[in-house]
Design a protein around this motif. Structure first.
Motif: not given
Length: 691
Positions: A354-359, A364-365, A378-384, A428-436
């Motif tokens: 999980a720590d590696q995923h947050v990092d 990427a951000l 890292r803190a923002k990703v953790f909370l998000a 490419p490879g960016h975490p996050g959503g899309g339209p809507g």
């Protein structure tokens, strides 16, 4: 010849009296026999001739204070006059021994003629820790190697340290000051050892009586310790466990009592050796204790861990599996006014993944243009991730860009036009959503009790608020959380009136689905005047945020004119006026809300939670909304279901109240007195609100 008179013996140290001068010494005086040794008289190497004997000194029959090394006299000098015929010779005394010198009062090797001012000064007996920079080789006081620098902790060292402090630390040189510092740490360890032994003895007494009653008392020893030391239940439980664990590690316990290790190192011993059996744990502790004083706490933990793996590899696995059964997520208040959120006792593989995923998401951000530091991201990703917020909402929006930024639309390095919602499309490879995607979480889910002073909510003062279970929040954070809570239609808004000391004395709640209106936003309205063109009506939404009411909820007003804040508008006053206040019972209770049923009414239960705020046991911070509604005097024994006989108790302290030797009495509504098995009493009053 007539009887000779008895002559008293000569005091030791005086010379032998000579015979009268008128009578010569008989020439046939026999040789003087050996004189017995006398240790107090120094040897006389050269014996001068005996002077003339005055006529008025009587003969002495025995003399003991003579030189031990004077050889026998073979004959008498011919020029010595004869003794009178009626005076017998003094046996054992050579006639030519000079008088013994007087013993001087001055120190050995010092002439008695030297004046006192010329004598070397005698070293003064100094108070502990004060050597005044004496350059002598032998260290003294708290100086390195001095007696107080190596003294084991105890009453003598404590008294010496207190004398050093009372005399002024400025009088100590650096060496002595460091020695005092080390002595204080040894004394702290000694005091911790005494505390732990007292806790252990109390636990043994509660368990020694035998029977069911004793077992119930032993179950609540930690609660008794918590009340005595004003600790939380968890802290008292850890103290009790530490005291019990040290009992099976004699080497570590002895090192703590002797000041060679401190309390954190003692905890390291008990933690790291918890998985071993008693014999193996005691052996490892005895092996590691001599070197523990020279190790940091973390180094000691690593060394003990390696030793445990060598002695019993299965012990570490058992300990980890046992700890994972206590896996949990905890929150607590940080000193800076923020909140900490952490997972405890998690499986190592899952937690590291999980720590590696947050990092990775934070990096990427950062690559996508986020301006925060990697730690902040890292803190923002953790909370998000925990709140369900899409990660691309953490990127800067187009209107946030400034000319010259790499993300400015006119910049050649811009990856393209902003996507929906004003953000760039993910790379490419960016975490996050899309339209809507949603703009973010709609508001805090679940139950959250927030207390904000009315004047803070209105923006008139900056007094802190309070979040149940977390503690004080500054004014801005309180208003932010209030706005987030008000965004949920399930939020229930109440008004509590407090006394000057912060105790609740009145309470009322708004109707469900009627959140409080927003006070005038910054610089939008003058009292009584129309809103500026193009803005929403006062009390609904700030300029440019959309339709009226889109961001309904508490928020601070801004001063409508220089020199002072705006007064609450008509809508706020109308909302406050619609709340019916119920006054709580104080002093003698009139029982206005008493019910004859066992369960309190919803209104009474809500008032009890409002009054008590937390569990009514000393030091317990469990919010009242998560506690039992306890009858102080049991209902089946005639206790009323009324606010004068009910209080919030968490389940553990509800059971403690029922244990043998424990007694609880409510002297007036909200004021409870606990009597513990030791006979000591503790009085608890309702926890005050921020005011």
């Amino acid at each position: 010849m007539p009887d000779e008179p008895q002559v008293p013996p000569l005091p030791p140290g005086l010379p032998p009296p000579p015979a009268p001068a008128s009578q010569p010494v008989p020439p046939d005086v026999p040789p003087t026999p050996d004189v017995p040794p006398t240790p107090d008289v120094p040897p006389t190497p050269d014996v001068p001739p005996t002077p003339d004997v005055p006529p008025d000194v009587p003969a002495v029959s025995d003399v003991s204070a003579v030189s031990p090394d004077v050889p026998p006299t073979p004959d008498v000098r011919p020029d010595v006059p004869d003794s009178p015929p009626d005076v017998p010779p003094v046996p054992g005394v050579p006639p030519d021994v000079p008088p013994a010198p007087d013993v001087p009062d001055s120190p050995p090797g010092v002439s008695p003629d030297v004046p006192a001012a010329a004598l070397p000064p005698v070293r003064e007996v100094l108070a502990a820790g004060f050597t005044h920079g004496d350059p002598q080789e032998d260290a003294a006081g708290f100086a390195a190697g001095g007696p107080l620098d190596v003294m084991e902790p105890g009453a003598a060292l404590a008294a010496s340290a207190a004398a050093a402090v009372d005399g002024g630390l400025a009088s100590l040189d650096d060496d002595e000051l460091v020695g005092l510092l080390c002595a204080a740490r040894r004394l702290t360890s000694w005091a911790a050892s005494i505390e732990l032994r007292a806790v252990s003895q109390l636990a043994r007494r509660r368990a020694a009586a035998g029977g069911t009653a004793s077992s119930r008392q032993a179950e609540h020893v930690s609660d008794e310790v918590a009340a005595a030391l004003t600790l939380t239940g968890r802290s008292a439980y850890r103290l009790l466990n530490l005291a019990a664990a040290l009992q099976r590690l004699p080497a570590a316990a002895a090192a703590l009592a002797a000041g060679r290790i401190d309390a954190p190192k003692a905890i390291a011993f008990t933690d790291e050796l918890a998985g071993l059996g008693d014999v193996a744990a005691a052996a490892v502790a005895a092996l590691a204790a001599p070197d523990a004083a020279g190790l940091t706490t973390s180094d000691l933990r690593r060394q003990l861990r390696r030793t445990v793996l060598a002695v019993d590899p299965e012990a570490a696995r058992k300990r980890r599996e046992k700890a994972q059964k206590d896996a949990r997520v905890e929150t607590w208040a940080e000193p800076g006014g923020t909140i900490a959120l952490a997972g405890r006792d998690l499986p190592p593989a899952d937690a590291l993944a999980a720590d590696q995923h947050v990092d990775a998401a934070a990096r990427a951000l950062k690559d996508a243009g986020a301006r925060e530091t990697l730690a902040q991201l890292r803190a923002k990703v953790f909370l998000a991730r925990l709140s369900g917020q899409p990660l691309d909402t953490l990127l800067p929006h187009q209107h946030d860009n400034t000319p010259g930024d790499p993300g400015d639309p006119g910049d050649p390095g811009d990856p393209g036009p902003p996507g929906p919602g004003g953000t760039r499309p993910p790379r490419p490879g960016h975490p996050g959503g899309g339209p809507g995607r949603p703009a973010g979480p709609a508001g805090p889910a679940g139950s959250r009790h927030l207390t904000v002073p009315l004047t803070t909510w209105l923006g008139l003062t900056s007094q802190p608020g309070d979040a149940a279970g977390h503690g004080p929040l500054d004014a801005a954070a309180s208003r932010d959380l209030a706005a987030a809570l008000a965004a949920s239609p399930a939020t229930r808004c109440c008004l509590t009136i407090t006394s000057p000391s912060g105790t609740a004395i009145g309470h009322g709640c708004a109707k469900p689905g009627h959140p409080p209106p927003r006070p005038p936003p910054p610089g939008t309205a003058h009292p009584g005047g129309p809103p500026p063109p193009g803005t929403a009506p006062p009390g609904t939404a700030p300029p440019g945020t959309g339709p009226a009411g889109q961001r309904a909820g508490p928020a601070p007003p801004r001063a409508a004119h220089p020199g002072g804040p705006a007064a609450p508008g008509g809508r706020q006053r109308q909302w406050l006026a619609g709340i019916k206040i119920t006054w709580l019972e104080t002093g003698a209770c009139g029982h206005p809300r008493q019910t004859f049923a066992y369960q309190p009414s919803p209104a009474l239960r809500h008032l009890l939670k409002t009054r008590d705020r937390t569990c009514c046991f000393p030091g317990c911070r469990r919010p009242a909304v998560r506690c039992d509604d306890d009858h102080t005097q049991p209902y089946d024994q005639g206790g009323r279901t009324c606010e004068c006989n009910m209080a919030a108790l968490c389940r553990r302290h509800h059971r403690a109240k029922q244990a043998p030797g424990w007694h609880l009495h409510q002297t007036q509504p909200g004021t409870l007195t606990w009597t513990l098995p030791s006979g000591r009493t503790h009085t608890v009053t309702p926890r005050p609100y921020p005011a």
